[in-house]
Design an enzyme around this catalytic site. Structure first.
Site, PDB file in Angstrom:
ATOM      1  CE  LYS A   1     -14.572   3.434  66.349  1.00 60.67           C
ATOM      2  NZ  LYS A   1     -14.657   2.014  65.999  1.00 60.67           N
TER       3      LYS A   1
ATOM      4  CD  GLU B   1      -5.740  -4.799  66.057  1.00 58.94           C
ATOM      5  OE1 GLU B   1      -4.545  -5.145  66.077  1.00 58.94           O
ATOM      6  OE2 GLU B   1      -6.255  -4.152  65.136  1.00 58.94           O
TER       7      GLU B   1
HETATM    8  N1  HSE Z   1     -11.200  -1.758  65.939  1.00 61.04           N
HETATM    9  C1  HSE Z   1     -12.378  -1.147  65.405  1.00 61.04           C
HETATM   10  C2  HSE Z   1     -13.504  -2.144  65.317  1.00 61.04           C
HETATM   11  C3  HSE Z   1     -12.199  -0.569  64.030  1.00 61.04           C
HETATM   12  O1  HSE Z   1     -13.335  -3.319  65.633  1.00 61.04           O
HETATM   13  O2  HSE Z   1     -14.574  -1.741  64.921  1.00 61.04           O
HETATM   14  C4  HSE Z   1     -11.564   0.765  64.038  1.00 61.04           C
HETATM   15  O3  HSE Z   1     -12.261   1.700  64.795  1.00 61.04           O
END
Ligand code: HSE
Length: 424
Positions: free
Chosen positions: A205, A190
């Site tokens: 998570k 990002e």
């Molecule tokens: N941004 C997360 C990753 C994916 O790089 O695994 C979505 O949870």
């Protein structure tokens, strides 16, 4: 007579589009196979004129009530991301008796108690397989397949962005900043990478995963979190020479009523199953009293893998009138029966910059000895300008003992360059 199930989307970007396409492609097959007729009724978008053009304009709406309060809609699929308004919208949908399917780990981890309470009150389902590990069926495996087991460890690579960065750093010997910049250029990280590289995403998570694995509420604030921004090419190279591979791990362990939950860069022996999981892949290693060691691996992100997991939840919800619920009291506070420790046991990789002079090694070894820490391995790199790089890997010790040793090692002539935990 087939069962008609009407769906509403909250958001219709990359993931929503992926879900729409999968449902479109699989509609007739699912009708034939499972006797369910899945129809997308409405999709909430920010702006209809700016919406993607590969979904029918007739289903688009800019009014959330068209989805949340629409009596026609049975299942609401949330693809907005972020905590708010996603969590409020999901709550409204649940209060209106609609089953909710989401991949939003942040909104879920931070609002799970409220969402679960709303689902139980209205009798609706709440499903989130895609929130951890993307397409990897880890939630359903823990909730259904392993329900009768006693899971004491979950250890996962649950963030693809950081795994991609660490894999490239290891392969190329490159620095973190260079690989991150390249990953951003390629659209693989990002523009604001903090959620991934600082470990927030993995910590959300882990709070979900550990709660389900340990049948107890493990709140996000209990997760110790460190990201990968301080990792250098020198750390990875030194670890490699000693047989280790670096991963950002989400680690949950339960020993009796004591639980540790932590996200941080971790060295693993090169032959550990998780050490082989490269690039943007995710994997979750599980240990239980009866299942013993097992590992699930797959794509943790991307429109197609995420759509697959989301549609799996949709089909499951459509086929099961009695929703699957968490097995524990989903309170806003962590389970009071548990003790969350920050003094876990681990092995430690300690990299030092020292003078290349008599007595230096003995001094460093003495510091470890004073804290009751046993050394497992040591490596010294050739000296340069009268300095040396010395790496110690300890046997298992406590976090607090390691912290004290590191504080004592840091002095005028000796500098601790990095401390990285080592798992096996
Ligand atoms: N941004 C997360 C990753 C994916 O790089 O695994 C979505 O949870």
């Amino acid at each position: 007579m087939s069962k008609i199930v009407k769906l509403g989307f909250l958001g219709c970007g990359n993931i929503g589009g992926g879900v729409w396409h999968l449902l479109d492609e699989m509609h007739d097959e699912l009708l034939k196979r499972d006797d369910i007729d899945l129809r997308v009724e409405k999709a909430l978008v920010l702006s209809i004129p700016l919406a993607r053009t590969d979904v029918p304009t007739a289903i688009l709406t800019e009014d959330a009530a068209d989805v949340l309060e629409n009596p026609e809609i049975d299942i609401v699929c949330e693809f907005m991301g972020g905590e708010h308004p996603a969590a409020d919208f999901m709550q409204r949908a649940l209060e209106h008796g609609k089953t909710v399917v989401t991949a939003n780990k942040m909104a879920l981890a931070l609002n799970w108690d409220k969402l679960d309470a709303a689902a139980r009150a209205s009798g609706a389902g709440l499903y989130y397989e895609a929130s951890v590990g993307g397409v990897i069926p880890v939630i359903r495996s823990l909730t259904l397949s392993l329900e009768a087991d006693k899971i004491d460890r979950v250890m996962g690579i649950v963030n693809g962005t950081t795994n991609y960065i660490l894999t490239r750093m290891a392969r190329e010997g490159s620095d973190y900043a260079d690989v991150l910049a390249d990953a951003q250029r390629l659209g693989l990280a990002e523009p604001n990478p903090a959620a991934d590289v600082e470990g927030f995403d993995a910590a959300y998570k882990l709070s979900i995963l550990a709660s389900i694995a340990f049948h107890s509420r493990v709140t996000y604030d209990k997760v110790h979190r460190e990201g990968i921004t301080g990792i250098t090419a020198a750390d990875i190279a030194a670890g490699k020479e000693m047989g280790y591979v670096l991963k950002l791990l989400a680690i949950g362990k339960r020993d009796g009523d004591t639980v540790e939950v932590r996200v941080h860069p971790t060295f693993l022996p090169g032959d550990h199953p998780l050490a082989q999981v490269d690039g943007s892949l995710n994997a979750i290693f599980i240990h239980g009293a009866y299942c013993q060691d097992m590992m699930l691996q797959g794509r943790g992100a991307g429109d197609k893998p995420t759509a697959s997991a989301i549609c799996g939840d949709i089909v499951y919800a459509a086929l099961n009138d009695r929703p699957t619920r968490p097995s524990f009291a989903n309170t806003p506070e962590p389970d009071p029966a548990l003790t969350f420790t920050d003094d876990w046991r681990s092995r430690y990789f300690v990299r030092l910059d020292t003078p290349d002079a008599p007595g230096v090694l003995a001094k460093a070894a003495g510091v470890f000895a004073a804290e009751g820490i046993s050394i497992d391995a040591m490596m010294q790199k050739p000296a340069c300008n009268g300095r040396a790089q010395v790496v110690f890997v300890t046997h298992e010790t406590s976090e607090k003992a390691a912290e004290k040793a590191v504080a004592a090692l840091n002095g005028d002539d000796m500098r601790v360059e990095s401390v990285i935990r080592v798992e096996k």
